[in-house]
Every structure is written in structure tokens, then in C-alpha cells.
Design an enzyme around this catalytic site. Structure first.
Site, PDB file in Angstrom:
ATOM      1  N   HIS A  35       0.805  -0.756   0.102  1.00 26.49           N
ATOM      2  CA  HIS A  35      -0.260  -0.346   0.105  1.00 26.49           C
ATOM      3  C   HIS A  35       1.252   1.384  -0.146  1.00 26.49           C
ATOM      4  O   HIS A  35       0.298   2.504  -0.332  1.00 26.49           O
ATOM      5  CB  HIS A  35      -1.210   0.163   1.236  1.00 26.49           C
ATOM      6  CG  HIS A  35      -2.180   1.049   0.800  1.00 26.49           C
ATOM      7  ND1 HIS A  35      -2.785   1.967  -0.177  1.00 26.49           N
ATOM      8  CD2 HIS A  35      -3.158   0.275   1.260  1.00 26.49           C
ATOM      9  CE1 HIS A  35      -3.557   2.250  -0.162  1.00 26.49           C
ATOM     10  NE2 HIS A  35      -4.573   1.114   1.007  1.00 26.49           N
ATOM     11  N   ARG A  36       2.049   1.337  -0.200  1.00 24.43           N
ATOM     12  CA  ARG A  36       2.977   2.074  -0.115  1.00 24.43           C
ATOM     13  C   ARG A  36       3.344   2.854  -1.929  1.00 24.43           C
ATOM     14  O   ARG A  36       3.917   3.783  -1.822  1.00 24.43           O
ATOM     15  CB  ARG A  36       4.305   2.130   0.649  1.00 24.43           C
ATOM     16  CG  ARG A  36       3.867   1.931   2.245  1.00 24.43           C
ATOM     17  CD  ARG A  36       5.903   1.245   2.620  1.00 24.43           C
ATOM     18  NE  ARG A  36       6.419  -0.152   1.385  1.00 24.43           N
ATOM     19  CZ  ARG A  36       7.634  -0.629   1.697  1.00 24.43           C
ATOM     20  NH1 ARG A  36       8.219   0.227   2.984  1.00 24.43           N
ATOM     21  NH2 ARG A  36       7.838  -1.564   1.220  1.00 24.43           N
TER      22      ARG A  36
END
Length: 401
Positions: free
Chosen positions: A371-372
Site C-alpha cells: 500500500h506504500r
């Protein structure tokens, strides 16, 4: 004296665990003869002797993990041995080459590390197992047949009649060794889970048309595995959404978009999960993909993967459907950005575009992503693109060689 050191047997390897020594102190070895098995996070590899000579010392015990460059054992060369003998032999008497009779009495058995492991687990000296293969290679089946024949030849002894014990002692817990590939997998999974903020997206895909096309190709003499179609569709989707064929370089504050497509295939083996890689997948036809996948699967199951088979992938897929899985939250193959898992394909009643109830072959899909690097909407768009190619396989064939 020559040192046998742990060297890099695969890309990115930094350490390995001593799984088993194939020699003992005092043994005579020849050039390139395997002397030790080393377990990494991907494979069990045999390290060969760099010279011919005598094993003088074994420095690292079995089960210990050491870094690349560590000296494992010492070999005294044949020239050094001959010089030593000449200093203690009377000049008038001929020097006898002691290695010759020993070489006649022993033989180097051809066998994979996994076959050797089976022999060790059953307390079998693999040199005593006859090989059924004309090449002399001892197979897993040869070892198991030897075990069966040995057990059938053992005399049956009558059990002694004893009085029952008043108190039954507690059962001793059964233990499994936590080392080798299993331990390396644990390290890598821990690194991935504690480094990457995982998010898992779920989807379902209609496999009906693809399975029909595959059956038609097989009937015409061109069998293509489902995995080959999956890899091809993934490459197309990855080109449209390159953020998933990437890795995060935190040190330099950048996301590296890979320009090559190396697809890792998560594969379950007797020793644990490994990830052989289809390299340059975007340059392969469906037929070549089918052949490469079959070759990787066979070598993985027989523990005969080469170093080139395990070079770093850029994206990983896992097809656990044949095992019966209906869903999971897979852990990403660090340092990649995403991993997609395919689960069981099952016939279900569905409502089509005409509001009619029809029977379709539906497959569940789970995709974990970093999700980064990517957002949920991008992951949904990626799986939608992949699903569209699988559900309309003629479109897939039009776009790919």
C-alpha cells in the site's frame, strides 16, 4: 591445504545452512566431487571439492547457518599427501598410492539431495542401494524399494508377554526440525510482513470460455496449461499497470519500475515453498510458456533447479486452486510490490446479462499489494484488466504471440 568455502549458489544469497556433509575426515575425494549440502532460502545445493585430496578437517557443524565466504572444511591436496608419505617411507622401497585401493572400494553415487535425504531418514547407506536407471543414478523409488525389501527380509520376532503397566507415562511430543529451507522461508516471510503494509483485494473470474478454449487446443494436439494463460495475461496487465511490476527503493526515495517481466511461480515442494522464475515472460509464446512452466515444475519437485531458475522475479503468482483453496491473504515475495493467488475453480449458478440463470466455472482470486506503492483503486483496475483477458481468451490471443 585448500579451504572449501561457502560461495554464492544463487543470486542475492548471503548465507546458508549446513544441511549434510557427504564426506568425513580422512576420506579421499576427487576434483568436483560433491562434499557438502547447503540449504538456502530457495534450494539445497551441493558444493564440490575444488581439488583432489584428503579431507583433513570439518570446521562447521551440521545445522549451523554461516555467511558466504565462511570456510567449511579443509582438503589436503594429493601432492601434499604424497610429499608427506615420502618423508616417512624408506628410500629403497617403492611408494604405494594408498588412494587407488580406496577408490576401488568406494563409489560416488549419483542422486539428488532429496533422494539422499530420504535415504538418511530411513537410516540407509545410499551406496548400498542399486540403481534402476542405466546411468547409475539412484532415484527416490530405488531407495523406497530398498527400504521395503529390507523390511520384508527382517525376521518376525514374537512379542514378549508382559504385565500391563499400572500408570501410562505421558506421550513424548513429536518434533520437526526447524532449519534449512523451512527456516529460510520463515525469515523471508517475517521480513516481508513486517516491512510491507499488506492489503489484499479479492475478485472472482469466469473461467468458462478459457477452459473451453484449452480443451479445444488439447483435442487438436496443442496442450496449453492454465498457468501459461495466466502468465500471458499477467504480462499484458502489468504493462498497463507497471506500478505492480516494481519495487520500492526507500533509501533513494523512488519506486523502480522494472522494464523486464520475470514471473515467479510459487511452488510447493517436500522441503517447503520455493519460487522458480519464468524469465523474459513477455517474449515467450503460449507454447513456450507451457514448456518452460512444465520444466520448472519438474525440476522443483525433484530438487534439481538450477541457479538461473531462481534468479529474482519482478512479480509472483501462486496457483493453489488444485489444492482446493477458496481464498487466502498471501504474503508478498519481498521486495516485489504484489502477489496474486488463484484459488479453486468451481461451477456455480450465475445470472447472465439477460437475467438468465446459467452455470459458469468461477475462480476466486486474491491479490496482496504494497500500500506504500499502490492504492486499492489501482489494484481493482489491474485485476479487472486481467479478468477481462481471461474471460475473453480470444482477445488474449489477438494481443499476444
Amino acid at each position: 591445504m585448500t579451504e572449501v568455502k561457502l560461495h554464492d549458489v544463487g543470486e542475492g544469497m548471503t548465507e546458508g545452512e549446513i544441511a549434510h556433509y557427504l564426506v568425513k575426515i580422512g576420506d579421499h575425494v576427487t576434483l568436483d566431487q560433491p562434499v557438502v549440502e547447503v540449504s538456502t532460502d530457495k534450494v539445497v545445493a551441493e558444493l564440490p571439492a575444488p581439488i583432489s585430496g584428503v579431507i583433513k578437517d570439518i570446521l562447521i557443524p551440521v545445522g549451523q547457518t554461516v555467511t558466504v565466504g565462511t570456510t567449511l572444511l579443509l582438503i589436503e591436496s594429493g601432492d601434499e599427501e604424497a610429499a608427506t608419505r615420502e618423508t616417512v617411507t624408506e628410500p629403497s622401497r617403492p611408494v604405494v598410492n594408498a588412494r587407488t585401493p580406496l577408490a576401488i572400494q568406494t563409489r560416488r553415487v549419483l542422486a539428488t539431495p532429496y533422494t539422499r535425504k530420504i535415504a538418511r531418514d530411513h537410516g540407509i547407506d545410499i551406496e548400498q542401494v542399486p540403481a534402476s536407471d542405466p546411468s547409475g543414478r539412484v532415484s527416490e523409488e530405488d531407495v523406497l524399494q530398498f527400504v521395503t525389501s529390507r523390511e520384508s527380509a527382517s525376521p518376525v520376532r514374537p512379542e514378549a508377554v508382559t504385565a500391563p503397566e499400572a500408570v501410562t507415562p505421558p506421550a513424548t511430543p513429536t518434533t520437526l526440525p526447524f532449519r534449512g529451507i523451512r527456516k529460510q522461508i520463515a525469515k523471508k516471510m517475517t521480513q516481508s510482513l513486517f516491512t510491507i503494509p499488506h492489503v489484499t483485494h479479492f475478485e472472482e473470474i469466469d473461467m468458462t470460455r478459457l477452459l473451453a478454449l484449452r480443451a479445444e487446443l488439447k483435442a487438436n494436439g496443442t496442450p496449453i496449461s492454465v498457468n501459461a494463460f495466466f502468465v500471458k495475461a499477467l504480462v499484458v496487465a502489468l504493462k498497463d499497470f507497471p506500478v505492480f511490476n516494481a519495487k520500492l527503493d526507500e533509501a533513494n526515495d523512488q519506486i523502480i519500475l522494472e522494464q523486464e517481466y520475470h514471473i515467479g511461480i510459487a511452488t510447493e515442494t517436500e522441503d517447503g515453498l520455493i519460487v522458480p522464475v519464468v524469465r523474459q515472460a513477455d517474449q515467450l509464446s503460449l507454447r513456450l510458456l507451457h514448456e518452460q512452466l512444465a520444466g520448472l515444475h519438474t525440476r522443483a519437485k525433484t530438487n534439481e533447479l538450477r541457479a538461473g531458475d531462481l534468479k529474482a522475479s519482478t512479480f509472483t503468482m501462486s496457483n493453489v486452486g488444485p489444492l482446493g483453496s477458496t481464498g487466502a491473504t498471501p504474503i508478498i515475495n519481498y521486495p516485489e510490490t504484489a502477489l496474486i493467488a488463484f484459488h479453486k475453480t468451481k461451477k456455480r449458478a450465475c445470472v447472465d446479462e439477460n437475467d438468465q440463470i446459467v452455470v459458469r466455472s468461477m475462480m476466486n482470486v486474491s491479490m496482496s499489494f504494497d500500500h506504500r506503492v499502490a492504492d486499492g483503486a489501482t489494484a481493482v483496475a489491474f485485476t479487472n484488466r486481467f479478468a477481462g483477458l481471461i474471460e475473453q481468451p480470444t482477445t488474449l490471443l489477438m494481443e499476444l504471440i
